[in-house]
Design an enzyme around this catalytic site. Structure first.
Site, PDB file in Angstrom:
ATOM      1  CE  LYS A 113      54.329 -60.818  10.666  1.00 50.45           C
ATOM      2  NZ  LYS A 113      53.726 -60.554  12.002  1.00 50.45           N
ATOM      3  CB  SER A 195      51.578 -63.777  12.300  1.00 46.91           C
ATOM      4  OG  SER A 195      51.809 -62.397  12.450  1.00 46.91           O
ATOM      5  CB  SER A 219      52.123 -61.293  15.466  1.00 44.59           C
ATOM      6  OG  SER A 219      50.942 -61.923  15.036  1.00 44.59           O
TER       7      SER A 219
END
Ligand SMILES: *[C@@H]1O[C@H](CO)[C@@H](O)[C@H](O)[C@H]1NC(C)=O
Ligand SMILES: *[C@@H]1O[C@H](CO)[C@@H](O)[C@H](O)[C@H]1NC(C)=O
Ligand SMILES: *[C@@H]1O[C@H](CO)[C@@H](O)[C@H](O)[C@H]1NC(C)=O
Ligand SMILES: *[C@@H]1O[C@H](CO)[C@@H](O)[C@H](O)[C@H]1NC(C)=O
Ligand SMILES: *[C@@H]1O[C@H](CO)[C@@H](O)[C@H](O)[C@H]1NC(C)=O
Ligand SMILES: *[C@@H]1O[C@H](CO)[C@@H](O)[C@H](O)[C@H]1NC(C)=O
Ligand SMILES: *[C@@H]1O[C@H](CO)[C@@H](O)[C@H](O)[C@H]1NC(C)=O
Ligand SMILES: *[C@@H]1O[C@H](CO)[C@@H](O)[C@H](O)[C@H]1NC(C)=O
Ligand SMILES: *[C@@H]1O[C@H](CO)[C@@H](O)[C@H](O)[C@H]1NC(C)=O
Ligand SMILES: CC(=O)N[C@H]1CO[C@H](CO)[C@@H](O)[C@@H]1O
Length: 595
Positions: A113, A195, A219
């Site tokens: 990420k 996320s 997330s």
């Protein structure tokens, strides 16, 4: 490297033999890789192919780059490719030829990420424009460990901007003002959840073998549910957060997103451990299982005698997506399958767990009394966390952001640059109405003040959330005997615009969750189940979740519905269902009154 230049790198390496052969479904079949069908292959399988010479790490990098080139313009799941990926792979191949295999991850391409700082040629910016171009003092500890284990850093994945910490609602999830809207490969008009959205899409679409994300509050587990992947959101402190942009010191935790629980466990064995740069990791000392997490992988026979608690009301009856079209029947069938495999299912509706979670964890945030208001806790910790992170973050001299050192300055920069492209319009029920950064603004308002009110709310919510999950694991039978449960099952899915009830309580508690996929909803997107465990109970979770994986063996391929028509940023409501304004990011949605 800009994505358009990948084609050059791909063309410069031979080895996509059999490129015309295809497998998989949908409009974007994946080519064979040097004649081998790598689509949906697990890390161990890829490792075997490298061991027997069918594939090299360079083949894998080349094939994944080609896949990114083929699909990323529709999905926006990869934000940047590491320009050095092929040369790292070449080094790993040379080592293998020389007889050195560092770990089961040797030569395996991974992405992280965009909030994991990586010390190389590609940018790390937490999905934001405001951090783009800056540098942290050191590479993230997790990335260092993955590199040392022989993993090949292929790039960064798109994330919801600022890990969904910019705004609490009315901001597109899976959207980054830097790289656009991540889309769900199953149905591109459906959300990915956030996320770690790009990470799950990248793995599910075979742009990479495994991805690493982070969770503060949902997330990892929510997007895994939405894309049909496995993950473990661990107890914060099990895995170092050093070098990862901070959301909350007390809640953040990194984790692997993968095609199997075995892949997740294998990755955990590499990334866990104490780190002098993250003092929360000291809490985990003494809690690593002696033979590692991978040793806990189990098959469905292990379900015999396993004791699983289910809080039927309200988790399995009214809240979250349980009543979304086509879902309830599949959940009920899964419970029957578990029972048929010998698992004992306990109805824990009457456990204090449910009452506590409704009151302090699962309830509507605006109804929570100040002494239990965890939103204030999160916004304060975010302001403190950014301040500390930015101490070690520098922009080039002469850059207008040189010296930016607080959340307040980041929010001001966004405002000055009209950076509101992900805002979904006026927020009618929370703090802020038009800037698309209501949560940033809330954080700024706290000024990071950790006063008595802060610690009271933090302590109240953390203690009651922990008690709720601990008590849920102790089933009190009618005759008064106490049965120790192995895990608590909660639905994990989103469905249109409805909230997911899975992450809150363990986030507040700082307790672990495993996510296992189960089925496809009425919009052809995946959903699954969360298993709650106790503090540092990850080894048990690996066992329970892998046994369930072996029982369900879910593996529906993405069909790419609406790949050519989807538009974003957006947050789709679920037609036929009504949600009150307040419930948009939360729980209850009722079927619309039939006309
Ligand atoms: C990093 O971001 C800058 C600014 O957008 C861009 O010019 C550069 O190409 C990016 N680096 C890579 C490796 O993509
Ligand atoms: C642990 O680290 C955090 C973040 O760097 C810091 O705010 C805190 O003061 C440290 N705690 C202790 C007890 O050193
Ligand atoms: C679980 O227990 C609650 C409360 O006793 C009850 O209302 C509910 O029907 C039970 N659910 C199942 C599936 O047995
Ligand atoms: C910042 O860097 C210093 C020096 O390496 C280190 O001691 C400190 O832990 C770092 N702080 C954060 C929040 O990363
Ligand atoms: C932001 O919008 C305002 C008002 O429309 C405009 O005056 C200003 O130039 C814009 N700023 C930037 C950096 O685009
Ligand atoms: C939000 O509402 C305010 C006040 O009604 C209005 O001035 C503003 O233009 C609106 N912003 C957007 C993005 O719709
Ligand atoms: C608190 O406010 C001061 C003064 O505006 C600022 O310098 C500081 O960075 C703020 N702290 C946090 C954590 O936001
Ligand atoms: C009490 O009930 C539990 C659960 O039904 C059962 O396993 C246990 O054997 C019972 N104990 C006694 C002493 O009857
Ligand atoms: C995809 O999602 C849309 C709503 O966003 C829905 O109308 C459509 O039926 C879904 N497609 C499939 C094939 O399920
Ligand atoms: C910060 C702010 O202006 N909040 C307003 C947003 O809109 C609601 C509803 O109109 C107002 O009550 C808030 O004061």
């Amino acid at each position: 490297m800009r994505l358009s230049s990948i084609a050059v790198a791909v063309a410069s390496v031979s080895g996509i033999a059999g490129a015309s052969d295809s497998c998989g479904n949908g409009p974007f079949p994946m080519s064979l890789c040097n004649g081998v069908k790598i689509e949906d292959a697990t890390i161990n399988t890829l490792q075997q192919w490298m061991a027997n010479g069918a594939l090299t790490s360079q083949d894998l990098v080349t094939c994944y780059l080609a896949r990114i080139e083929q699909t990323n313009k529709y999905l926006h799941s990869i934000s940047e490719v590491n320009p050095d990926a092929l040369s790292i792979a070449a080094t790993m191949d040379q080592e293998r030829v020389a007889g050195q295999v560092r770990s089961p991850l040797h030569g395996i391409p991974f992405v992280t990420k965009d909030n994991y700082y990586t010390d190389d040629k590609h940018n790390t910016s937490e999905g934001t424009l405001v951090l783009l171009g800056g540098k942290f003092i050191s590479e993230a500890t997790v990335v260092k460990k993955l590199r040392a284990a022989g993993g090949v850093l292929l790039g960064h994945s798109t994330m919801s901007e600022a890990a969904d910490h910019r705004a609490l609602s009315n901001y597109a999830s899976g959207y980054s003002s830097r790289t656009g809207q991540t889309r769900n490969t199953y149905n591109l008009t459906q959300p990915t959840a956030g996320s770690s959205s790009g990470s799950v899409v990248a793995v599910r679409t075979n742009q990479v073998a495994v991805a690493f994300g982070t969770e503060t509050h949902g997330s990892l587990v929510h997007p895994s549910g939405q894309l049909g992947l496995y993950t473990i959101k661990s107890t914060p402190g099990l895995i170092s957060r050093y070098g990862i942009v901070t959301g909350s010191f007390w809640h953040d935790t990194p984790g692997a997103l993968a095609r199997s629980m075995a892949d997740v466990a294998l990755a955990m064995d590499i990334i866990v451990g104490p780190d002098a740069h993250d003092n929360l990791t000291f809490d985990a000392i003494g809690h690593y299982p002696e033979n590692g997490y991978y040793s806990q992988i189990a098959d469905k026979d292990s379900l015999r005698g396993m004791k699983l608690g289910i809080p039927w009301d309200p988790y399995w009856s009214t809240i979250g997506h349980i009543n979304s079209p086509g879902i309830r029947e599949q959940y009920e069938k899964s419970i029957q399958q578990l029972e048929a495999a010998g698992a004992e299912i306990y109805n824990i509706t009457d456990s204090p767990f449910v009452g506590i979670s409704n009151k302090y964890g699962g309830g509507q945030v605006s109804d929570v009394a100040p002494e239990f208001n965890h939103v204030v806790v999160f916004s304060t910790l975010m302001a403190v966390g950014y301040g500390e992170y930015l101490e070690n973050w520098t922009f080039p001299e002469g850059d207008e952001r040189y010296g930016v050192s607080s959340l307040a300055e980041m929010a001001a920069w966004n405002r000055a640059h009209n950076d509101t492209t992900g805002a979904l319009g006026n927020n009618t029920w929370w703090w802020d109405n038009s800037t698309g950064q209501s949560f940033y603004d809330a954080g700024v308002k706290t000024n990071g003040t950790m006063d008595t009110a802060f610690w009271t709310a933090f302590g109240n919510v953390r203690t009651s959330a922990r008690r709720a999950i601990d008590i849920a694991h102790a089933y009190v039978a009618d005759n008064g005997s106490v049965v120790a449960l192995d895990g608590i099952l909660i639905p994990n899915g989103r469905g249109g615009n409805r909230g997911n009830a899975c992450a809150s309580l363990p986030s507040f508690a700082g307790y672990p969750i495993a996510a296992v996929p189960l089925g496809l909803d009425g919009f052809s997107t995946p959903f699954g189940v969360c298993v709650y465990g106790r503090q540092f109970g990850e080894a048990k979770l690996v066992k329970v979740a892998s046994a369930m994986e072996d029982l369900f063996r879910w593996n529906e391929r993405p069909q790419w519905y609406n790949y050519d028509t989807a538009k974003g940023p957006w947050d789709m409501p679920w037609p036929g269902y009504t949600c009150s304004d307040e419930s948009q990011d939360r729980f209850a949605c009722e079927p619309a009154a039939s006309s």
